[in-house]
Design a protein around this motif. Structure first.
Motif, PDB file in Angstrom:
ATOM      1  N   ALA A 247       5.351  10.731  -9.996  1.00 26.10           N
ATOM      2  CA  ALA A 247       5.418   9.626 -10.951  1.00 26.10           C
ATOM      3  C   ALA A 247       5.837   8.321 -10.293  1.00 26.10           C
ATOM      4  N   ASP A 248       6.782   8.378  -9.357  1.00 31.47           N
ATOM      5  CA  ASP A 248       7.262   7.140  -8.738  1.00 31.47           C
ATOM      6  C   ASP A 248       6.168   6.449  -7.943  1.00 31.47           C
ATOM      7  N   VAL A 249       5.302   7.234  -7.304  1.00 31.41           N
ATOM      8  CA  VAL A 249       4.207   6.650  -6.533  1.00 31.41           C
ATOM      9  C   VAL A 249       3.146   6.069  -7.474  1.00 31.41           C
ATOM     10  N   TYR A 250       2.863   6.781  -8.562  1.00 34.38           N
ATOM     11  CA  TYR A 250       1.925   6.243  -9.554  1.00 34.38           C
ATOM     12  C   TYR A 250       2.434   4.930 -10.139  1.00 34.38           C
ATOM     13  N   ARG A 251       3.730   4.834 -10.338  1.00 33.54           N
ATOM     14  CA  ARG A 251       4.289   3.599 -10.902  1.00 33.54           C
ATOM     15  C   ARG A 251       4.021   2.416  -9.977  1.00 33.54           C
ATOM     16  N   ASP A 252       4.141   2.621  -8.673  1.00 34.00           N
ATOM     17  CA  ASP A 252       3.838   1.546  -7.724  1.00 34.00           C
ATOM     18  C   ASP A 252       2.399   1.063  -7.897  1.00 34.00           C
ATOM     19  N   LEU A 253       1.479   2.008  -8.067  1.00 29.15           N
ATOM     20  CA  LEU A 253       0.074   1.658  -8.264  1.00 29.15           C
ATOM     21  C   LEU A 253      -0.132   0.928  -9.585  1.00 29.15           C
ATOM     22  N   THR A 254       0.405   1.475 -10.653  1.00 26.84           N
ATOM     23  CA  THR A 254       0.180   0.918 -11.986  1.00 26.84           C
ATOM     24  C   THR A 254       0.710  -0.504 -12.104  1.00 26.84           C
ATOM     25  N   LEU A 255       1.865  -0.762 -11.513  1.00 21.51           N
ATOM     26  CA  LEU A 255       2.463  -2.095 -11.603  1.00 21.51           C
ATOM     27  C   LEU A 255       1.737  -3.125 -10.746  1.00 21.51           C
ATOM     28  N   SER A 256       0.841  -2.658  -9.879  1.00 18.54           N
ATOM     29  CA  SER A 256       0.173  -3.570  -8.948  1.00 18.54           C
ATOM     30  C   SER A 256      -1.156  -4.100  -9.467  1.00 18.54           C
ATOM     31  N   THR A 257      -1.607  -3.624 -10.636  1.00 16.27           N
ATOM     32  CA  THR A 257      -2.962  -3.951 -11.079  1.00 16.27           C
ATOM     33  C   THR A 257      -3.037  -4.030 -12.598  1.00 16.27           C
ATOM     34  N   SER A 258      -4.047  -4.749 -13.080  1.00 14.61           N
ATOM     35  CA  SER A 258      -4.313  -4.771 -14.522  1.00 14.61           C
ATOM     36  C   SER A 258      -5.321  -3.702 -14.922  1.00 14.61           C
ATOM     37  N   THR A 259      -5.934  -3.016 -13.951  1.00 11.98           N
ATOM     38  CA  THR A 259      -6.850  -1.923 -14.266  1.00 11.98           C
ATOM     39  C   THR A 259      -6.041  -0.719 -14.744  1.00 11.98           C
ATOM     40  N   PRO A 260      -6.341  -0.165 -15.914  1.00 10.82           N
ATOM     41  CA  PRO A 260      -5.561   0.972 -16.426  1.00 10.82           C
ATOM     42  C   PRO A 260      -5.647   2.190 -15.509  1.00 10.82           C
ATOM     43  N   ILE A 261      -4.509   2.845 -15.316  1.00 14.98           N
ATOM     44  CA  ILE A 261      -4.398   4.017 -14.456  1.00 14.98           C
ATOM     45  C   ILE A 261      -4.136   5.243 -15.323  1.00 14.98           C
ATOM     46  N   HIS A 262      -4.833   6.335 -14.999  1.00 13.20           N
ATOM     47  CA  HIS A 262      -4.863   7.545 -15.834  1.00 13.20           C
ATOM     48  C   HIS A 262      -4.614   8.762 -14.944  1.00 13.20           C
ATOM     49  N   THR A 263      -3.870   9.737 -15.451  1.00  5.77           N
ATOM     50  CA  THR A 263      -3.735  11.023 -14.767  1.00  5.77           C
ATOM     51  C   THR A 263      -3.196  12.058 -15.743  1.00  5.77           C
ATOM     52  N   GLY A 264      -3.147  13.337 -15.292  1.00  2.00           N
ATOM     53  CA  GLY A 264      -2.436  14.343 -16.062  1.00  2.00           C
ATOM     54  C   GLY A 264      -3.150  15.638 -16.373  1.00  2.00           C
ATOM     55  N   GLU A 265      -4.411  15.814 -15.966  1.00  2.00           N
ATOM     56  CA  GLU A 265      -5.143  17.001 -16.393  1.00  2.00           C
ATOM     57  C   GLU A 265      -4.555  18.301 -15.865  1.00  2.00           C
ATOM     58  N   GLN A 266      -3.863  18.253 -14.736  1.00  2.00           N
ATOM     59  CA  GLN A 266      -3.361  19.477 -14.114  1.00  2.00           C
ATOM     60  C   GLN A 266      -1.951  19.837 -14.551  1.00  2.00           C
ATOM     61  N   ILE A 267      -1.303  18.976 -15.316  1.00  2.00           N
ATOM     62  CA  ILE A 267       0.125  19.124 -15.586  1.00  2.00           C
ATOM     63  C   ILE A 267       0.370  20.134 -16.702  1.00  2.00           C
ATOM     64  N   TYR A 268       1.361  20.966 -16.495  1.00  2.00           N
ATOM     65  CA  TYR A 268       1.747  22.005 -17.452  1.00  2.00           C
ATOM     66  C   TYR A 268       3.054  21.619 -18.138  1.00  2.00           C
ATOM     67  N   LEU A 269       3.045  21.581 -19.446  1.00  2.00           N
ATOM     68  CA  LEU A 269       4.206  21.386 -20.312  1.00  2.00           C
ATOM     69  C   LEU A 269       4.702  19.941 -20.371  1.00  2.00           C
ATOM     70  N   ARG A 270       5.354  19.653 -21.487  1.00  2.00           N
ATOM     71  CA  ARG A 270       5.893  18.324 -21.774  1.00  2.00           C
ATOM     72  C   ARG A 270       6.933  17.887 -20.742  1.00  2.00           C
ATOM     73  N   GLN A 271       7.721  18.844 -20.250  1.00  5.91           N
ATOM     74  CA  GLN A 271       8.784  18.489 -19.304  1.00  5.91           C
ATOM     75  C   GLN A 271       8.221  17.824 -18.053  1.00  5.91           C
ATOM     76  N   ASN A 272       7.022  18.223 -17.658  1.00  7.20           N
ATOM     77  CA  ASN A 272       6.433  17.670 -16.452  1.00  7.20           C
ATOM     78  C   ASN A 272       5.690  16.361 -16.698  1.00  7.20           C
ATOM     79  N   PHE A 273       5.488  16.010 -17.973  1.00  6.38           N
ATOM     80  CA  PHE A 273       4.990  14.676 -18.309  1.00  6.38           C
ATOM     81  C   PHE A 273       6.129  13.672 -18.476  1.00  6.38           C
TER      82      PHE A 273
END
Length: 398
Positions: A247-273
């Motif tokens: 998540a911390d690495v994705y945050r660096d990417l997301t904050l750097s651009t106005s293009t929406p960033i998406h992920t999560g298909e492999q994640i299991y359970l709410r705790q990991n989101f």
């Protein structure tokens, strides 16, 4: 009502679960089409489920949820959950969306990641041709998703695409990873321009990107495509079969651009989101009900994401027609952060002959009308499906 048996058959290449009760009500669900290896794992849960009341869905899930994991291992727990909801809805005489809080919408938007002709190349003109065909599809999709970068054969077919040698292969979900060359980066931007030229501003374009990107490349590309107003960039850093989040690495990417960033298909359970959502590490999340722990789990995640201003676009490209039914039910009940779910098709096509209850036509103007039949609202036709059972699975419907 009690569970008296749990069965699994591989139909086509999809593991299909049947939960049998003493009330004559069965629940069905289906895992992704490329996971036939899950069958023995599904059957390993049989003894833990026998004797339980299937309509006490959460009580049953508390017994088994800890036995799942990131994709592909969360699929077993997930399809058990969906089959339980199928039984609960049938027993109550209502569609599952009623048990999840009721409809927020009468039709659900789907995006196209599955209805496509195979591409013969990976040049801009090939991507333009593919988008032209997708635009002409009878379903009238309003959002389409295209594979690009490390989620495509660009890494093999485009000379000097990245500073590395393509080696991924074998098991589904294996990806190459490395630093892009300037040529590779420019090639992808040219492909995006060609696709947007075909789609215009009438059809949104999302890109399935990886994983496999370095953070600097992901930032450079996301910024380079900002003028094209893409719907999102998916799984650039992790995703697909990555057994972690970052998540911390994705945050660096997301904050750097106005293009929406998406992920999560492999994640299991709410705790990991939780870290993705609470740190606002991405703009859009895409859990797959067949991997995240089921449809109630997906709804909880969507609601928590909504509290944090994060959008929801569930994954589902290979979930089959029973998986599509589950997606329709849960997406009807999601909050207004819902964008669209990934349309899934019958694979092989004879699946359309063995599943009863789907509307015809299924997709109109990029949407599916929410049906009101009890449970998940579709039925696996035993008589028509039986010829597709293997000898090993011949007692599946008995």
């Amino acid at each position: 009502m009690k569970i008296v048996d749990v069965k699994c058959a591989v139909i086509g290449s999809s593991p299909v679960i049947r939960i049998v009760t003493d009330a004559g009500i069965d629940g069905y669900a289906q895992a992704e089409t490329w996971k036939p290896f899950l069958k023995p794992y599904i059957l390993a849960f049989r003894d833990a489920l026998i004797g339980l009341d299937p309509t006490d869905v959460e009580r049953v899930m508390l017994r088994i949820r800890q036995r799942g994991g990131f994709k592909p291992w969360g699929a077993v727990v997930s399809i058990i959950e969906m089959a339980l909801w199928d039984i609960a809805g049938k027993a109550a005489g209502v569609p599952v969306y009623k048990l999840l809080g009721g409809k927020v919408r009468d039709r659900v938007r789907v995006y196209n990641g599955a209805v496509r002709e195979p591409m013969t190349g990976f040049a801009p003109e090939d991507y333009a041709w593919s988008c032209r065909a997708m635009r002409a599809a009878g379903e009238g999709f309003t959002i389409v998703k295209q594979p690009i970068g490390f989620h495509s054969r660009m890494r093999v077919e485009v000379p000097d695409f990245f500073y590395g040698d393509p080696e991924a292969g074998g098991m589904h979900g294996a990806h190459d990873r490395g630093l892009l060359t300037e040529r590779g980066l420019k090639h992808m931007v040219a492909c995006v321009a060609a696709m947007k030229e075909e789609l215009g501003d009438e059809i949104g374009l999302a890109l399935d990107c990886g994983p496999g990107w370095t953070v600097p490349d992901a930032i450079r590309f996301a910024r380079a495509v900002e003028p094209f107003n893409l719907v999102w960039l998916e799984d650039m850093l992790t995703g697909d079969y990555s057994p972690f989040v970052n998540a911390d690495v994705y945050r660096d990417l997301t904050l750097s651009t106005s293009t929406p960033i998406h992920t999560g298909e492999q994640i299991y359970l709410r705790q990991n989101f939780k870290p993705l959502i609470e740190s606002k590490a991405v703009n859009i999340i895409g859990p797959d009900p067949c991997d995240v722990g089921g449809i109630a789990e997906l709804k909880w995640i969507a609601e928590y994401a909504d509290l944090h201003g994060i959008l929801m676009a569930p994954h589902g490209t290979a979930n089959g027609l029973l998986g599509l039914a589950a997606l329709v039910q849960v997406c009807a009940a999601l909050p207004h952060n819902y964008v669209a779910f990934e349309y899934t098709v019958g694979d092989p096509p004879w699946w359309y002959d063995i599943v009863d209850g789907l509307p015809k036509p299924l997709v109109v103007d990029g949407h599916i009308m929410v049906w009101d039949a009890p449970g998940l609202g579709v039925t696996l036709n035993a008589e028509k499906a039986r010829p597709y059972l293997t000898e090993e699975d011949h007692v599946f419907f008995d």
